[in-house]
Design a protein around this motif. Structure first.
Motif, PDB file in Angstrom:
ATOM      1  N   GLY A  21       0.643  -0.923  -0.008  1.00 42.25           N
ATOM      2  CA  GLY A  21       0.143   0.174  -0.645  1.00 42.25           C
ATOM      3  C   GLY A  21       1.014   1.392   0.262  1.00 42.25           C
ATOM      4  N   GLN A  22       2.424   1.122  -0.224  1.00 45.64           N
ATOM      5  CA  GLN A  22       2.808   2.680  -0.219  1.00 45.64           C
ATOM      6  C   GLN A  22       2.668   3.519  -1.577  1.00 45.64           C
ATOM      7  OE1 GLN A  22       4.843   3.435   2.295  1.00 45.64           O
ATOM      8  NE2 GLN A  22       4.102   1.591   3.537  1.00 45.64           N
ATOM      9  N   ARG A  23       3.320   4.362  -1.471  1.00 45.36           N
ATOM     10  CA  ARG A  23       2.764   5.234  -2.571  1.00 45.36           C
ATOM     11  C   ARG A  23       4.140   4.837  -3.593  1.00 45.36           C
ATOM     12  NH1 ARG A  23      -0.618   9.529  -1.521  1.00 45.36           N
ATOM     13  NH2 ARG A  23      -1.247  10.119   0.204  1.00 45.36           N
ATOM     14  N   VAL A  24       3.424   5.335  -5.176  1.00 39.74           N
ATOM     15  CA  VAL A  24       4.015   4.386  -6.203  1.00 39.74           C
ATOM     16  C   VAL A  24       5.434   5.571  -6.252  1.00 39.74           C
ATOM     17  CG1 VAL A  24       4.438   4.264  -8.708  1.00 39.74           C
ATOM     18  CG2 VAL A  24       2.787   3.533  -7.140  1.00 39.74           C
ATOM     19  N   PHE A  25       5.875   6.685  -5.783  1.00 42.00           N
ATOM     20  CA  PHE A  25       6.915   7.543  -5.785  1.00 42.00           C
ATOM     21  C   PHE A  25       7.030   6.966  -5.030  1.00 42.00           C
ATOM     22  CE2 PHE A  25       3.977  10.293  -3.624  1.00 42.00           C
ATOM     23  CZ  PHE A  25       4.489  10.915  -2.452  1.00 42.00           C
ATOM     24  N   GLY A  26       7.126   6.928  -3.653  1.00 42.41           N
ATOM     25  CA  GLY A  26       7.958   6.580  -2.761  1.00 42.41           C
ATOM     26  C   GLY A  26       8.084   5.465  -2.649  1.00 42.41           C
ATOM     27  N   ALA A  27       7.382   4.071  -2.866  1.00 38.28           N
ATOM     28  CA  ALA A  27       8.323   2.504  -2.952  1.00 38.28           C
ATOM     29  C   ALA A  27       9.326   2.566  -4.283  1.00 38.28           C
ATOM     30  CB  ALA A  27       6.876   1.849  -3.195  1.00 38.28           C
ATOM     31  N   ILE A  28       9.279   3.610  -5.178  1.00 35.50           N
ATOM     32  CA  ILE A  28      10.230   3.423  -6.770  1.00 35.50           C
ATOM     33  C   ILE A  28      11.016   4.522  -5.846  1.00 35.50           C
ATOM     34  CG2 ILE A  28      10.707   4.392  -9.206  1.00 35.50           C
ATOM     35  CD1 ILE A  28       7.729   4.097  -9.603  1.00 35.50           C
ATOM     36  N   PHE A  30      12.715   5.563  -2.867  1.00 35.97           N
ATOM     37  CA  PHE A  30      13.219   4.818  -1.797  1.00 35.97           C
ATOM     38  C   PHE A  30      13.824   3.539  -2.278  1.00 35.97           C
ATOM     39  CE2 PHE A  30      13.337   1.283   1.081  1.00 35.97           C
ATOM     40  CZ  PHE A  30      14.300   1.635   2.511  1.00 35.97           C
ATOM     41  N   VAL A  31      13.551   2.919  -2.928  1.00 41.18           N
ATOM     42  CA  VAL A  31      14.109   1.897  -3.515  1.00 41.18           C
ATOM     43  C   VAL A  31      15.342   1.863  -4.691  1.00 41.18           C
ATOM     44  CG1 VAL A  31      14.161  -0.726  -5.516  1.00 41.18           C
ATOM     45  CG2 VAL A  31      12.165   0.083  -3.214  1.00 41.18           C
ATOM     46  N   ALA A  32      15.589   3.667  -5.043  1.00 42.23           N
ATOM     47  CA  ALA A  32      16.614   3.736  -5.626  1.00 42.23           C
ATOM     48  C   ALA A  32      17.678   4.836  -5.657  1.00 42.23           C
ATOM     49  CB  ALA A  32      15.955   5.010  -7.006  1.00 42.23           C
ATOM     50  N   VAL A  33      17.095   5.041  -4.408  1.00 41.56           N
ATOM     51  CA  VAL A  33      18.237   6.076  -3.676  1.00 41.56           C
ATOM     52  C   VAL A  33      19.205   4.901  -2.561  1.00 41.56           C
ATOM     53  CG1 VAL A  33      18.024   6.927  -1.258  1.00 41.56           C
ATOM     54  CG2 VAL A  33      16.725   7.511  -3.139  1.00 41.56           C
ATOM     55  N   VAL A  34      17.945   3.848  -1.447  1.00 41.66           N
ATOM     56  CA  VAL A  34      18.965   2.957  -0.520  1.00 41.66           C
ATOM     57  C   VAL A  34      19.416   2.130  -1.796  1.00 41.66           C
ATOM     58  CG1 VAL A  34      18.777   1.437   0.579  1.00 41.66           C
ATOM     59  CG2 VAL A  34      16.909   2.639   0.708  1.00 41.66           C
ATOM     60  N   ALA A  35      19.670   1.387  -3.165  1.00 37.64           N
ATOM     61  CA  ALA A  35      20.209   1.043  -4.012  1.00 37.64           C
ATOM     62  C   ALA A  35      21.275   1.801  -4.602  1.00 37.64           C
ATOM     63  CB  ALA A  35      19.548   0.671  -5.270  1.00 37.64           C
ATOM     64  N   ALA A  36      21.373   2.997  -4.002  1.00 39.48           N
ATOM     65  CA  ALA A  36      22.344   3.777  -4.873  1.00 39.48           C
ATOM     66  C   ALA A  36      22.862   3.575  -4.150  1.00 39.48           C
ATOM     67  CB  ALA A  36      21.799   4.855  -5.474  1.00 39.48           C
ATOM     68  N   LEU A  37      23.195   4.202  -2.663  1.00 37.78           N
ATOM     69  CA  LEU A  37      24.264   4.094  -1.865  1.00 37.78           C
ATOM     70  C   LEU A  37      24.607   3.317  -1.031  1.00 37.78           C
ATOM     71  CD1 LEU A  37      21.640   6.174   1.048  1.00 37.78           C
ATOM     72  CD2 LEU A  37      23.716   6.878  -0.053  1.00 37.78           C
ATOM     73  N   MET A 294      10.435  11.509 -11.369  1.00 42.24           N
ATOM     74  CA  MET A 294      11.854  11.927 -10.988  1.00 42.24           C
ATOM     75  C   MET A 294      12.243  10.813  -9.953  1.00 42.24           C
ATOM     76  SD  MET A 294      11.530  15.789  -9.594  1.00 42.24           S
ATOM     77  CE  MET A 294      10.271  15.906  -8.881  1.00 42.24           C
ATOM     78  N   ALA A 295      11.155  10.074  -9.552  1.00 40.57           N
ATOM     79  CA  ALA A 295      11.559   8.761  -8.640  1.00 40.57           C
ATOM     80  C   ALA A 295      11.915   7.900 -10.201  1.00 40.57           C
ATOM     81  CB  ALA A 295      10.408   8.165  -8.294  1.00 40.57           C
ATOM     82  N   ALA A 296      11.545   7.337 -11.385  1.00 40.75           N
ATOM     83  CA  ALA A 296      11.413   6.534 -12.076  1.00 40.75           C
ATOM     84  C   ALA A 296      12.529   6.077 -12.600  1.00 40.75           C
ATOM     85  CB  ALA A 296       9.501   6.359 -12.983  1.00 40.75           C
ATOM     86  N   LEU A 297      12.655   8.273 -12.883  1.00 40.22           N
ATOM     87  CA  LEU A 297      13.790   8.410 -13.517  1.00 40.22           C
ATOM     88  C   LEU A 297      15.522   7.839 -12.715  1.00 40.22           C
ATOM     89  CD1 LEU A 297      13.434  11.980 -15.225  1.00 40.22           C
ATOM     90  CD2 LEU A 297      14.139   9.540 -16.478  1.00 40.22           C
ATOM     91  N   SER A 298      15.183   8.267 -11.825  1.00 40.44           N
ATOM     92  CA  SER A 298      16.015   7.171 -10.398  1.00 40.44           C
ATOM     93  C   SER A 298      16.411   6.261 -10.518  1.00 40.44           C
ATOM     94  CB  SER A 298      16.293   8.383  -8.882  1.00 40.44           C
ATOM     95  OG  SER A 298      15.671   9.618  -9.105  1.00 40.44           O
ATOM     96  N   LEU A 348       6.345   3.568 -18.018  1.00 43.83           N
ATOM     97  CA  LEU A 348       7.417   3.762 -18.783  1.00 43.83           C
ATOM     98  C   LEU A 348       8.477   4.522 -18.605  1.00 43.83           C
ATOM     99  CD1 LEU A 348       7.073   5.103 -22.441  1.00 43.83           C
ATOM    100  CD2 LEU A 348       5.953   7.327 -20.878  1.00 43.83           C
ATOM    101  N   VAL A 349       8.745   5.311 -17.330  1.00 38.59           N
ATOM    102  CA  VAL A 349       9.894   5.476 -17.014  1.00 38.59           C
ATOM    103  C   VAL A 349      10.854   4.538 -17.400  1.00 38.59           C
ATOM    104  CG1 VAL A 349      11.324   7.597 -16.610  1.00 38.59           C
ATOM    105  CG2 VAL A 349       8.686   7.581 -16.796  1.00 38.59           C
ATOM    106  N   ILE A 350      10.585   3.626 -16.343  1.00 39.74           N
ATOM    107  CA  ILE A 350      11.649   2.800 -15.989  1.00 39.74           C
ATOM    108  C   ILE A 350      11.917   2.145 -16.920  1.00 39.74           C
ATOM    109  CG2 ILE A 350      11.268  -0.119 -14.336  1.00 39.74           C
ATOM    110  CD1 ILE A 350       9.719   1.724 -12.154  1.00 39.74           C
ATOM    111  N   VAL A 351      10.802   1.037 -17.634  1.00 39.75           N
ATOM    112  CA  VAL A 351      11.421  -0.202 -18.589  1.00 39.75           C
ATOM    113  C   VAL A 351      11.602   0.462 -20.282  1.00 39.75           C
ATOM    114  CG1 VAL A 351       9.935  -2.538 -19.514  1.00 39.75           C
ATOM    115  CG2 VAL A 351       9.979  -1.495 -17.214  1.00 39.75           C
ATOM    116  N   ALA A 352      10.896   1.738 -20.249  1.00 44.66           N
ATOM    117  CA  ALA A 352      10.789   1.818 -21.624  1.00 44.66           C
ATOM    118  C   ALA A 352      11.917   1.931 -22.422  1.00 44.66           C
ATOM    119  CB  ALA A 352      10.036   2.553 -22.431  1.00 44.66           C
ATOM    120  N   PRO A 353      12.747   2.477 -21.641  1.00 43.42           N
ATOM    121  CA  PRO A 353      13.793   3.181 -22.172  1.00 43.42           C
ATOM    122  C   PRO A 353      14.481   2.197 -23.347  1.00 43.42           C
ATOM    123  CG  PRO A 353      13.600   4.893 -20.040  1.00 43.42           C
ATOM    124  CD  PRO A 353      12.790   3.550 -20.460  1.00 43.42           C
ATOM    125  N   ILE A 354      14.732   0.832 -22.131  1.00 46.39           N
ATOM    126  CA  ILE A 354      15.321  -0.535 -22.353  1.00 46.39           C
ATOM    127  C   ILE A 354      14.926  -1.072 -23.103  1.00 46.39           C
ATOM    128  CG2 ILE A 354      15.530  -2.935 -20.945  1.00 46.39           C
ATOM    129  CD1 ILE A 354      15.233  -1.526 -18.676  1.00 46.39           C
TER     130      ILE A 354
END
Length: 441
Positions: A21-28, A30-37, A294-298, A348-354
């Protein structure tokens, strides 16, 4: 741990957070920031900043608030209500006539607003009470409103196609033109299904009672026809200058928004409340889109930095030895699965570039592929368990429209969408005929 397993862990963690039930931008995000760090240390935080700067340079995103504002002005000033009244009067005497009128209303609304949420809002507030009043079957009501509203992301001016054009570097004008015929084809198939279904079982959608028909004079009917001209005027004022090259995409979106305001003023319905509601809703939806992008681009930057895109490409093309058509079908199937959990913008932003890179490598036309992606998004909107329109319908409909009814109602319309997708894959000219006719091969 190998990069492939890290990429899989990121994706599965994101899906798990959304299921809880997390918000879409929050879930995406959060995972992006933690993985990048975890992967690159403090320097990984620059990915989020880079994503923000990239979004700020996408001038086409300025069209987003204009299209949303236009749709809400039409809804709040009851201009869409006039349009539905016209369809109600002219198609009501037919079995399933109000359902057909609802589909036609959604086509008109789609031509003025690039999001399905506006169609859902208008359908739930205007069409649903009338359909319930005339004793339509609940699954029929739910399916018609949800399927019809999904046309908003295919028929121009589609915001999804604007975002796709930014990623695929394809002309928005050609993408919009390519979406017109498939969108109208899908709407026509919806109407054919309603006609066949109600002919076999008229109790699902009874016609307007004779006494109600008798109360409407022919002069009133022809007067209501003028309501149908208004959306066409707004659509023409916005699209013709853009297609002719007289205005930019952003300028055309402003023309559309101003034309909707002028129409509401002429009708005497552009009140302070209409302006306030339309502005607040526009701000809320625009901010939501920007946060998701922005979250999906990260997330996409980390995902691509791991080499996940190249790994997927090598898996399909080299290791599995699939044909281009088989790869295309697998990509569409994966979009359907992801659409059960992800918003179309995030997908779109996560998968479409691939996938856009793969489609280009395989020799597919990227304008045509954009239409395939958009139709797949429409299907994903209606696919349980987490289809976007399913929960919008549950939030807007009366309590007796249970999740069971809502889930069951979309099945025939999902099958029609799959049929449309298959037709566009088998006959690319359905999508490409119009842009080729106007812009040349």
């Amino acid at each position: 741990m190998s990069y492939e397993w890290i990429a899989l862990l990121m994706f599965s963690t994101m899906l798990l957070m959304m299921i809880t039930g997390q918000r879409v931008f929050g879930a995406i995000g959060f995972v992006a920031v933690v993985a990048a760090l975890a992967l690159w240390g403090p320097g990984g935080t620059d990915m989020g900043f880079s994503a923000v700067m990239k979004v700020m340079k996408w001038n086409a995103l300025l069209t987003l608030p204009m299209f949303v504002f236009m749709g809400y002005v039409m809804s709040e000033s009851r201009l869409a209500e006039d349009l539905y009244r016209m369809f109600h009067v002219w198609f009501g005497p037919l079995p399933g006539g109000l359902a057909i009128g609802t589909i036609l209303l959604m086509v008109m609304i789609s031509a003025m607003n690039g999001l399905s949420v506006a169609g859902m809002a208008i359908g739930a507030t205007i069409a649903l009470p009338e359909l319930v009043k005339h004793r339509y079957d609940k699954p029929m009501i739910s399916g018609v409103i949800q399927a019809g509203s999904s046309l908003g992301i295919l028929i121009p001016p589609s915001v999804v196609l604007v975002l796709y054009s930014l990623i695929a570097r394809q002309p928005v004008s050609q993408l919009w033109l390519a979406g017109i015929v498939p969108g109208l084809l899908m709407a026509a198939l919806f109407i054919v299904y309603i006609l066949i279904r109600t002919s076999l079982n008229p109790s699902l959608a009874p016609p307007m009672p004779p006494e109600e028909r008798a109360a409407i004079t022919w002069s009133q009917r022809f007067h209501l026809l003028r309501a149908g001209l208004l959306p066409l005027v707004i659509f023409a004022a916005m699209m013709i200058p853009f297609i002719k090259g007289w205005t930019s995409l952003t300028e055309s979106s402003v023309i559309g928004a101003l034309t909707a305001v002028v129409a509401a003023v002429i009708k005497g319905r552009f009140t302070r409340q209409v302006f306030e509601v339309a502005t607040r809703q526009t701000l809320a939806i625009t901010c939501m889109f920007m946060l998701i992008i922005m979250a999906a681009l990260s997330f996409g930057a980390v995902f691509d930095g791991l080499g996940a895109g190249r790994a997927i490409e090598n898996l399909f093309l080299r290791d599995m030895g699939l044909t281009p058509l088989q790869v295309l079908l697998l990509m569409q199937a994966s979009f359907l699965v992801m659409g059960m959990f992800l918003d179309d913008t995030a997908m779109l932003v996560i998968v479409a570039p691939i996938y856009v890179t793969m489609a280009r490598t395989l020799g597919f036309d990227l304008v045509w592929y954009g239409i395939l992606y958009t139709i797949t998004c429409q299907i994903a909107y209606l696919t349980p368990p987490f289809g976007y329109n399913l929960f919008l319908m549950r939030a807007m409909a009366p309590r007796d429209f249970t999740l069971g009814v809502i889930y069951r109602s979309v099945l025939p319309f999902v099958l029609i969408m799959v049929l449309t997708l298959a037709l566009v894959i088998a006959f690319p000219g359905i999508a490409m005929w119009l842009p080729h006719s106007i812009y040349g091969q």
